[in-house]
Write a protein that holds these residues in place. Structure first.
Motif, PDB file in Angstrom:
ATOM      1  N   LEU A 289      47.572  50.107  42.899  1.00  0.00           N
ATOM      2  CA  LEU A 289      46.142  50.216  42.585  1.00  0.00           C
ATOM      3  C   LEU A 289      45.887  50.951  41.271  1.00  0.00           C
ATOM      4  O   LEU A 289      44.750  51.228  40.926  1.00  0.00           O
ATOM      5  N   ARG A 290      46.956  51.242  40.540  1.00  0.00           N
ATOM      6  CA  ARG A 290      46.789  52.024  39.303  1.00  0.00           C
ATOM      7  C   ARG A 290      46.045  51.247  38.234  1.00  0.00           C
ATOM      8  O   ARG A 290      45.232  51.802  37.497  1.00  0.00           O
ATOM      9  N   ALA A 291      46.327  49.939  38.121  1.00  0.00           N
ATOM     10  CA  ALA A 291      45.637  49.139  37.110  1.00  0.00           C
ATOM     11  C   ALA A 291      44.145  49.058  37.416  1.00  0.00           C
ATOM     12  O   ALA A 291      43.309  49.163  36.517  1.00  0.00           O
ATOM     13  N   VAL A 292      43.802  48.888  38.682  1.00  0.00           N
ATOM     14  CA  VAL A 292      42.395  48.832  39.085  1.00  0.00           C
ATOM     15  C   VAL A 292      41.740  50.205  38.902  1.00  0.00           C
ATOM     16  O   VAL A 292      40.611  50.309  38.413  1.00  0.00           O
ATOM     17  N   ALA A 293      42.458  51.259  39.307  1.00  0.00           N
ATOM     18  CA  ALA A 293      41.915  52.611  39.177  1.00  0.00           C
ATOM     19  C   ALA A 293      41.655  52.974  37.708  1.00  0.00           C
ATOM     20  O   ALA A 293      40.748  53.741  37.403  1.00  0.00           O
ATOM     21  N   GLY A 294      42.464  52.382  36.808  1.00  0.00           N
ATOM     22  CA  GLY A 294      42.265  52.655  35.385  1.00  0.00           C
ATOM     23  C   GLY A 294      40.961  52.090  34.847  1.00  0.00           C
ATOM     24  O   GLY A 294      40.468  52.552  33.811  1.00  0.00           O
ATOM     25  N   GLY A 295      40.409  51.119  35.553  1.00  0.00           N
ATOM     26  CA  GLY A 295      39.096  50.589  35.205  1.00  0.00           C
ATOM     27  C   GLY A 295      39.039  49.637  34.044  1.00  0.00           C
ATOM     28  O   GLY A 295      37.959  49.212  33.630  1.00  0.00           O
ATOM     29  N   THR A 296      40.204  49.280  33.488  1.00  0.00           N
ATOM     30  CA  THR A 296      40.211  48.373  32.333  1.00  0.00           C
ATOM     31  C   THR A 296      40.278  46.928  32.792  1.00  0.00           C
ATOM     32  O   THR A 296      41.149  46.558  33.586  1.00  0.00           O
ATOM     33  N   ALA A 297      39.352  46.111  32.292  1.00  0.00           N
ATOM     34  CA  ALA A 297      39.370  44.705  32.641  1.00  0.00           C
ATOM     35  C   ALA A 297      40.349  43.979  31.713  1.00  0.00           C
ATOM     36  O   ALA A 297      40.238  44.066  30.488  1.00  0.00           O
ATOM     37  N   HIS A 298      41.302  43.293  32.292  1.00  0.00           N
ATOM     38  CA  HIS A 298      42.318  42.593  31.508  1.00  0.00           C
ATOM     39  C   HIS A 298      41.860  41.190  31.115  1.00  0.00           C
ATOM     40  O   HIS A 298      41.144  40.542  31.863  1.00  0.00           O
ATOM     41  N   GLY A 299      42.302  40.763  29.960  1.00  0.00           N
ATOM     42  CA  GLY A 299      42.125  39.377  29.594  1.00  0.00           C
ATOM     43  C   GLY A 299      43.171  38.555  30.295  1.00  0.00           C
ATOM     44  O   GLY A 299      44.324  38.950  30.392  1.00  0.00           O
ATOM     45  N   ILE A 300      42.793  37.415  30.829  1.00  0.00           N
ATOM     46  CA  ILE A 300      43.747  36.577  31.551  1.00  0.00           C
ATOM     47  C   ILE A 300      43.756  35.169  31.018  1.00  0.00           C
ATOM     48  O   ILE A 300      44.112  34.218  31.691  1.00  0.00           O
TER      49      ILE A 300
END
Length: 303
Positions: A289-300
């Motif tokens: 959950l670290r990527a979600v917790a970081g709050g950054t929206a990724h380009g996909i």
């Protein structure tokens, strides 16, 4: 090529490199590591011999990600409970313009886990990023015949496990919003109306937090599981201290649950053509959950 220009070239393609690596690996942390390793290789390379930086960088990150995927197979096979991909936030704008948001959905990434590393790499590069068989063969240092065979096997495997058609995005969003309202309100009957009779809930705690170690099947059982979330403590957090919100996760609508000091779970959905929920993926392993917790929206995106 000057160092600052090297960085500009790499930065220009960084989102694409992450997109490739994430689809290969299913975890944001490993994808970021692969991208960072690609930067190191790019920095050390003789760029004067590179005619197409985009293709060159994609080849580097593909091989790095493939190597990581092979080394992670045993760890995933011995995982406690179901292994689900690591979720990422995707902004609504990003999700709307993605050529194929399905390719980064939790459900698709779960299917990709069942492919061999080579099949997965070939499928991603061919079906998602539209590489030719010849380009894939060069990138992965395989014969074109081997690549074509892997592509054929992977395509058949994925088609057999993923429905070709699903509800449109507006319908998915509507059902997710209704599910959110029913779950946070503890309304079992309203939840039942949204679920396919044979809906399956997959929960990933990774042995770090208490979750179901086997799939939870059936509309009544799944509806009861979610309706109870507003009445019982979850991971030591009282309902009064828990916050639930809608979020764009892996290219589609989902739910994000948080406590006072941490993200505790993400929930994403799979839909049939009528908009009923056929599968739910609940990731609660804190390591994922670290990527979600970081709050950054990724380009996909795929370009």
């Amino acid at each position: 090529m000057p160092a600052d220009l090297d960085q500009q070239v790499f930065h220009r393609h960084r989102s694409l490199l992450f997109s490739v690596a994430y689809r290969f690996l299913g975890t944001a942390a490993d994808a970021e590591d692969a991208v960072q390793d690609a930067w190191i290789k790019w920095s050390a390379a003789d760029r004067s011999q590179v005619a197409d930086p985009k293709a060159y960088l994609t080849r580097i990150v593909s091989n790095l990600a493939l190597e990581r995927l092979r080394s992670s197979r045993h760890k995933r096979e011995t995982y406690v409970g179901p292994w689900l991909p690591e979720p990422i936030l995707t902004s609504r704008d990003t999700a709307e313009v993605v050529v194929d948001a399905e390719s980064v959905s939790m459900a698709m990434l779960v299917v990709l886990e069942t492919l061999s590393p080579l099949e997965r790499a070939v499928f991603v590069l061919k079906e998602v990023f539209d590489f030719s068989h010849a380009d894939i063969a060069e990138a992965l240092e395989r014969s074109e015949t081997a690549v074509r065979q892997a592509a054929h096997r992977a395509r058949g495997h994925v088609r057999a496990r993923r429905p070709r058609f699903t509800a449109d995005r507006s319908r998915q969003r509507e059902v997710t919003e209704r599910f959110f309202a029913a779950a946070t309100g503890g309304d079992v009957n309203a939840l039942m109306e949204l679920l396919s009779p044979d809906v399956t809930l997959w929960t990933d705690g990774g042995g770090k937090v208490r979750q179901a170690l086997k799939p939870v099947v059936g509309a009544w059982t799944v509806a009861s599981w979610f309706a109870a979330m507003g009445t019982v403590s979850y991971q030591g957090i009282d309902p009064a201290d828990m916050r639930a919100e809608l979020a764009e996760i892996n290219g589609g609508p989902g739910m994000l649950f948080s406590g006072p000091d941490r993200v505790i779970a993400t929930v994403t959905f799979d839909f049939d053509t009528e908009g009923r929920v056929t599968a739910i993926h609940n990731v609660a392993n804190p390591d994922k959950l670290r990527a979600v917790a970081g709050g950054t929206a990724h380009g996909i995106g795929t370009r």
